[in-house]
Design a protein around this motif. Structure first.
Motif, mmCIF file in Angstrom:
data_model
loop_
_atom_site.group_PDB
_atom_site.id
_atom_site.type_symbol
_atom_site.label_atom_id
_atom_site.label_comp_id
_atom_site.label_asym_id
_atom_site.label_seq_id
_atom_site.Cartn_x
_atom_site.Cartn_y
_atom_site.Cartn_z
ATOM 1 N N PHE A 19 0.797 -1.231 0.000
ATOM 2 C CA PHE A 19 0.000 0.000 0.000
ATOM 3 C C PHE A 19 0.825 1.275 0.000
ATOM 4 O O PHE A 19 0.307 2.350 -0.313
ATOM 5 C CB PHE A 19 -0.915 0.022 1.236
ATOM 6 N N ILE A 20 2.107 1.185 0.363
ATOM 7 C CA ILE A 20 2.891 2.394 0.591
ATOM 8 C C ILE A 20 3.077 3.229 -0.674
ATOM 9 O O ILE A 20 3.151 4.463 -0.606
ATOM 10 C CB ILE A 20 4.267 2.050 1.216
ATOM 11 N N GLU A 21 3.117 2.579 -1.831
ATOM 12 C CA GLU A 21 3.267 3.354 -3.065
ATOM 13 C C GLU A 21 2.074 4.293 -3.253
ATOM 14 O O GLU A 21 2.246 5.466 -3.610
ATOM 15 C CB GLU A 21 3.397 2.440 -4.286
ATOM 16 N N GLN A 22 0.873 3.800 -3.011
ATOM 17 C CA GLN A 22 -0.321 4.634 -3.159
ATOM 18 C C GLN A 22 -0.290 5.810 -2.178
ATOM 19 O O GLN A 22 -0.632 6.941 -2.536
ATOM 20 C CB GLN A 22 -1.582 3.804 -2.953
ATOM 21 N N PHE A 49 10.054 0.059 3.094
ATOM 22 C CA PHE A 49 11.012 1.162 3.024
ATOM 23 C C PHE A 49 11.530 1.343 1.609
ATOM 24 O O PHE A 49 11.582 2.477 1.088
ATOM 25 C CB PHE A 49 12.182 0.913 3.981
ATOM 26 N N GLU A 50 11.901 0.255 0.951
ATOM 27 C CA GLU A 50 12.434 0.326 -0.411
ATOM 28 C C GLU A 50 11.385 0.847 -1.394
ATOM 29 O O GLU A 50 11.686 1.695 -2.258
ATOM 30 C CB GLU A 50 12.920 -1.057 -0.853
ATOM 31 N N ASN A 51 10.147 0.380 -1.263
ATOM 32 C CA ASN A 51 9.081 0.836 -2.157
ATOM 33 C C ASN A 51 8.782 2.319 -1.945
ATOM 34 O O ASN A 51 8.535 3.056 -2.901
ATOM 35 C CB ASN A 51 7.807 0.021 -1.924
ATOM 36 N N ALA A 52 8.829 2.745 -0.686
ATOM 37 C CA ALA A 52 8.582 4.151 -0.380
ATOM 38 C C ALA A 52 9.689 5.032 -0.942
ATOM 39 O O ALA A 52 9.435 6.077 -1.558
ATOM 40 C CB ALA A 52 8.469 4.341 1.129
ATOM 41 N N GLU A 53 10.932 4.615 -0.752
ATOM 42 C CA GLU A 53 12.063 5.414 -1.233
ATOM 43 C C GLU A 53 12.042 5.534 -2.755
ATOM 44 O O GLU A 53 12.333 6.614 -3.310
ATOM 45 C CB GLU A 53 13.368 4.785 -0.766
ATOM 46 N N LYS A 54 11.674 4.470 -3.419
ATOM 47 C CA LYS A 54 11.593 4.498 -4.885
ATOM 48 C C LYS A 54 10.563 5.509 -5.357
ATOM 49 O O LYS A 54 10.794 6.253 -6.318
ATOM 50 C CB LYS A 54 11.235 3.105 -5.407
ATOM 51 N N THR A 55 9.431 5.575 -4.669
ATOM 52 C CA THR A 55 8.378 6.509 -5.057
ATOM 53 C C THR A 55 8.738 7.938 -4.686
ATOM 54 O O THR A 55 8.590 8.866 -5.498
ATOM 55 C CB THR A 55 7.041 6.126 -4.382
ATOM 56 N N LEU A 56 9.221 8.146 -3.470
ATOM 57 C CA LEU A 56 9.535 9.495 -3.015
ATOM 58 C C LEU A 56 10.729 10.106 -3.744
ATOM 59 O O LEU A 56 10.880 11.333 -3.772
ATOM 60 C CB LEU A 56 9.801 9.495 -1.504
ATOM 61 N N SER A 57 11.563 9.269 -4.350
ATOM 62 C CA SER A 57 12.709 9.800 -5.097
ATOM 63 C C SER A 57 12.252 10.626 -6.305
ATOM 64 O O SER A 57 13.022 11.418 -6.850
ATOM 65 C CB SER A 57 13.609 8.651 -5.568
#
Length: 301
Positions: A19-22, A49-57
């Motif tokens: 869900f973190i990407e959304q 954490f990895e999915n969040a960092e990829k999106t927030l980058s």
């Protein structure tokens, strides 16, 4: 808006890799021009954490990533993130919920114009297992919240009547009055603490969030919720007991938790029926003093 104030959008997440990407996409897609993102991962055991960092980058503005090496409660995580925030205001988001694009712009405009101290809003509930979206409030519930803003503490001290997704508050208040780290319903506790001290709450009658409800959501864990309910209300028990209606609601809520726990612990249909009957009788004893109604109680089978 000239010189729009900085907002710190804080995302608290744990094991939300699905869900973190959304949540992060909704954060980086805000139409408000001046905000930072602070994401705190509470020692996730998956790829949150990895999915969040990829999106927030992909975010073209400042953001911070905090990764706990051990797991803490939500309240402590919020306090940690707030200590890293630079904004005038703080907006809170769970890693499994998400915001509308105008969430921050609507709230900044409201809080600056109305001169309140923190804000709630309307929104949606999303039931993950059913893939179903409904209004966060019924029309009656929303009207009750809006009508009670001037006496919010009194109306909410014996039970939480608000959806606290996307809580938006002055950062200096969270520094002065940090979240109570011993309580799970930290948002309700904070609402009561601030309003009991005279700080003003506002409500935006617009749908600005999506609250994802999972089968593992805290609201489904009756033992944890009972413990949290008792911890919050214990702070104001003298106030509650001084008002007959509030005290009645308080006692009814304790009975509610009691029987929900008992029902969750049995699979026997006869036993469940027996518990339902006992629950109904206890409610009658508290709600009604009229002898005729009490006789009706005794006749329940």
């Amino acid at each position: 808006m000239n010189n729009p104030p900085l907002v710190s959008l804080i995302i608290i997440t744990m094991n939300h890799e699905k869900f973190i990407e959304q949540a992060c996409v909704s954060a980086i897609s805000q139409d408000y021009p001046n905000y930072e993102i602070i994401l705190l991962d509470n020692a996730s055991k998956d790829n949150t954490f990895e999915n969040a960092e990829k999106t927030l980058s992909k975010f073209g503005k400042p953001y911070k990533m905090i990764r706990n090496t051990e797991s803490f409660g939500v309240a402590k995580n919020i306090n940690i993130a707030v200590s890293q925030a630079s904004g005038k205001y703080v907006s809170l988001l769970s890693g499994d919920d998400w915001l509308t694009e105008n969430h921050l712009s609507e709230k900044v405009a409201y809080i600056e114009e109305k001169k309140v101290d923190f804000i709630l809003s309307d929104g949606y509930k999303y039931y993950q297992s059913e893939d179903k979206t409904i209004d966060a409030y019924t029309p009656k519930e929303k009207k009750q919240v809006i009508d009670s803003l001037d006496h919010f503490f009194h109306e909410n001290v014996s039970e939480n009547k608000t959806a606290n997704v996307g809580t938006f508050v002055r950062k200096d208040l969270l520094v002065q009055y940090p979240f109570d780290e011993n309580i799970n319903t930290e948002d309700w506790d904070m609402n009561l603490r601030l309003t009991s001290k005279g700080y003003k709450i506002g409500f935006i009658d617009k749908k600005l969030f999506y609250y994802r409800i999972l089968s593992t959501s805290l609201s489904r864990n009756w033992k944890v919720m009972k413990d949290s309910y008792e911890k919050v209300t214990s702070k104001y028990l003298d106030y509650i007991k001084a008002d007959k209606e509030l005290y009645k609601k308080y006692r009814l809520n304790l009975i509610h938790f009691k029987y929900e726990i008992l029902l969750s612990e049995t699979e026997s249909e006869p036993e469940k029926n027996k518990l339902q009957t006992e629950w109904k009788k206890e409610k009658y004893r508290i709600k009604y003093k009229n002898p005729v109604l009490f006789f009706k109680l005794l006749m329940i089978k």
